[in-house]
Design an enzyme around this catalytic site. Structure first.
Site, PDB file in Angstrom:
ATOM      1  N   LYS A   1      77.580  23.838  -2.012  1.00 34.52           N
ATOM      2  CA  LYS A   1      76.678  23.605  -3.181  1.00 34.52           C
ATOM      3  C   LYS A   1      77.575  22.573  -4.492  1.00 34.52           C
ATOM      4  CE  LYS A   1      74.869  28.474  -2.487  1.00 34.52           C
ATOM      5  NZ  LYS A   1      74.840  30.164  -2.906  1.00 34.52           N
TER       6      LYS A   1
ATOM      7  N   GLY B   1      88.333  24.765   4.224  1.00 37.88           N
ATOM      8  CA  GLY B   1      88.023  24.907   5.393  1.00 37.88           C
ATOM      9  C   GLY B   1      87.352  24.549   5.706  1.00 37.88           C
TER      10      GLY B   1
ATOM     11  N   GLY C   1      90.122  26.898  -1.092  1.00 37.17           N
ATOM     12  CA  GLY C   1      89.867  27.382  -2.460  1.00 37.17           C
ATOM     13  C   GLY C   1      91.679  27.002  -3.435  1.00 37.17           C
TER      14      GLY C   1
HETATM   15  P1  ADP Z   1      84.930  23.398   2.971  1.00 37.86           P
HETATM   16  O1  ADP Z   1      85.173  24.846   3.422  1.00 37.86           O
HETATM   17  O2  ADP Z   1      85.713  22.007   3.410  1.00 37.86           O
HETATM   18  O3  ADP Z   1      85.015  23.115   1.009  1.00 37.86           O
HETATM   19  P2  ADP Z   1      82.408  23.799   1.545  1.00 37.86           P
HETATM   20  O4  ADP Z   1      82.439  24.943   2.558  1.00 37.86           O
HETATM   21  O5  ADP Z   1      81.605  23.285   0.779  1.00 37.86           O
HETATM   22  O6  ADP Z   1      82.872  22.918   2.218  1.00 37.86           O
HETATM   23  O7  ADP Z   1      80.862  22.867   2.937  1.00 37.86           O
HETATM   24  C1  ADP Z   1      80.474  23.638   4.165  1.00 37.86           C
HETATM   25  C2  ADP Z   1      79.242  23.812   4.285  1.00 37.86           C
HETATM   26  O8  ADP Z   1      77.929  22.880   3.349  1.00 37.86           O
HETATM   27  C3  ADP Z   1      79.107  23.591   5.497  1.00 37.86           C
HETATM   28  O9  ADP Z   1      79.013  25.043   5.865  1.00 37.86           O
HETATM   29  C4  ADP Z   1      78.270  22.368   5.947  1.00 37.86           C
HETATM   30  O10 ADP Z   1      77.042  23.293   7.324  1.00 37.86           O
HETATM   31  C5  ADP Z   1      77.350  22.812   4.422  1.00 37.86           C
HETATM   32  N1  ADP Z   1      76.390  21.513   4.046  1.00 37.86           N
HETATM   33  C6  ADP Z   1      76.736  20.611   4.247  1.00 37.86           C
HETATM   34  N2  ADP Z   1      75.679  19.511   4.217  1.00 37.86           N
HETATM   35  C7  ADP Z   1      74.937  20.188   4.006  1.00 37.86           C
HETATM   36  C8  ADP Z   1      73.483  20.188   3.653  1.00 37.86           C
HETATM   37  N3  ADP Z   1      73.422  19.254   4.173  1.00 37.86           N
HETATM   38  N4  ADP Z   1      72.636  20.844   3.572  1.00 37.86           N
HETATM   39  C9  ADP Z   1      72.513  22.124   4.119  1.00 37.86           C
HETATM   40  N5  ADP Z   1      74.076  22.686   4.451  1.00 37.86           N
HETATM   41  C10 ADP Z   1      75.230  21.514   4.205  1.00 37.86           C
HETATM   42 MG    MG Z   2      84.235  26.418   3.132  1.00 43.40          MG
END
Ligand code: ADP
Ligand code: MG
Length: 396
Positions: A197, A349, A372
């Site tokens: 997001k 994460g 975070g």
């Molecule tokens: P991080 O934990 O590394 O900061 P985030 O929590 O922001 O990463 O994002 C990870 C999530 O984003 C995962 O659950 C992944 O499935 C989702 N995601 C990535 N690309 C898409 C997409 N095109 N559509 C839906 N969800 C997505």
């Molecule tokens: Mg995450």
């Protein structure tokens, strides 16, 4: 500005309260990944070797201020004992006479682990009385829990009002490694931001626009940017209420002369469990399909850009990396970051989980233990759990 390190503390014969991050995944009472426990070993071993009495404390999961048998620390204490090759006493409470009696009975070099801090509502509320009770257990406080340092809780912030505070070795490593991104990073500086997001990452995007030369955007959040540029994204994850934010970020980037690379092509499918996807240009996303990964042309463009960078910061998978079908973009980016000659840092994460699965973590200069917390640090925000530790120069 260097924060006061545990290295400068006189710990022999002292009781040292160490806030660690033992928030490990546990399934049916079995720890499935002990990375976080291992990460705390340098600090714990150092204290034991110097004859300190080590009182460890962590949270585990989200018990929400009350005891929960599935989130007790006992399995963590058992694993820690194996890794240290010495006994670790698991307490069934955080405060109270059982704990004070056990601490009073400790010998130099002993280790005890308190019960899950978040069983007490005073922890997350940063209750001053609870912080005082924790502080009363020890002579010295060490924060080695980078993953929770962005939270002002009793064990990460309040406790430091009462006893001298120091950074542990894990924290020091994080602060040094992440500071390199803030203080005179080498250019070209490229950031790759993915994940679900836009709303989760506005702060980091705004901040990075001020510093990087190139910003690569992928993952679910790219859909909102694509939509802001007038593309149809079908049934993709897309935040209607963030379209203006996306537009503003793009305008800001143009003003700053920052190149923003969005997907040129994408992998689409009717649903995420489809065993295969179809690669289409971003102007041809079918109305009934959703975007789940970046396409091959985008992978090549991102790969080339990353290899040219002197500094790389990556947060967030480029697609639904949990599904092998849609993990290709994330994998290719991980390979590029691993190959890059520049200084490379990864936080988040889900990004780290993907990286571990691909097996490239050891080829990255710094893999942050904080999700975070690493984002807030890179945004240049003050993290309460670090701010409470005095600077080295102030130490008396
Ligand atoms: P991080 O934990 O590394 O900061 P985030 O929590 O922001 O990463 O994002 C990870 C999530 O984003 C995962 O659950 C992944 O499935 C989702 N995601 C990535 N690309 C898409 C997409 N095109 N559509 C839906 N969800 C997505
Ligand atoms: Mg995450």
């Amino acid at each position: 500005m260097t924060k006061r390190s545990i290295r400068s503390a006189d710990v022999a014969g002292k009781t040292v309260f160490v806030r660690v991050d033992f928030n490990v995944p546990i399934a049916d009472g079995v720890i499935t990944d002990d990375t976080r426990i291992r990460a705390a070993l340098p600090t714990i071993s150092w204290l034991i070797e110097r004859n300190a009495r080590v009182v460890l404390a962590s949270h585990l999961g989200r018990p929400g201020g009350k005891a929960n048998d599935e989130l007790r620390m006992a399995p963590v204490a058992a694993r820690l004992a194996e890794l240290l090759e010495r006994p670790v006493t698991a307490m069934a409470s955080i405060t109270g006479s059982d704990v004070t009696d056990a601490v009073d009975a400790m010998n130099d070099g002993d280790v005890i682990l308190l019960e899950n801090l978040r069983f007490d509502p005073g922890e997350e509320a940063n209750d001053p009385d609870f912080a005082r009770e924790l502080a009363d257990l020890a002579d010295i406080y060490v924060n080695d829990a980078f993953g929770t340092s962005h939270r002002a809780h009793a064990s990460t912030e309040g406790i430091a009002n009462h006893i001298p505070a120091y950074l542990g070795f894990l924290m020091q490593r994080e602060v040094e490694a992440l500071s390199r991104l803030l203080e005179a990073p080498e250019h070209p500086f490229i950031a790759i931001i993915g994940g679900a997001k836009v709303s989760d990452k506005i702060g980091i995007l705004d901040h990075l626009i001020e510093r990087v030369d190139t910003l690569l955007i992928g993952g679910g959040m790219a859909n909102t940017f694509l939509h802001a540029q007038g593309h149809e994204v079908g049934t993709s994850l897309m935040e209607e209420d963030q379209v203006d934010t996306a537009r503003r970020i793009l305008e800001h980037a143009t003003e700053r002369g920052v190149e923003v690379m969005l997907p040129l092509d994408v992998v689409v499918a009717e649903d995420v469990d489809a065993g295969r996807g179809t690669t289409v240009s971003i102007s041809e996303v079918p109305a009934g399909s959703a975007i789940f990964d970046i396409g091959s042309e985008t992978r090549r463009a991102f790969f080339r850009a990353i290899l040219e960078a002197k500094t790389v910061f990556w947060n967030g998978p480029l697609g639904v990396a949990e599904k092998p079908t849609f993990a290709v973009g994330t994998r290719r980016v991980a390979e590029a970051v691993a190959m890059a000659d520049g200084y490379t840092v990864i936080g988040g994460g889900d990004s780290i989980a993907a990286l571990e699965q691909i097996g490239l973590a050891d080829q990255i200069d710094h893999v942050s233990t904080g999700g975070g917390a690493s984002l807030e640090f890179v945004e240049g925000r003050t993290l309460p759990g670090i701010a409470m530790v005095p600077d080295e120069a102030d130490a008396s």
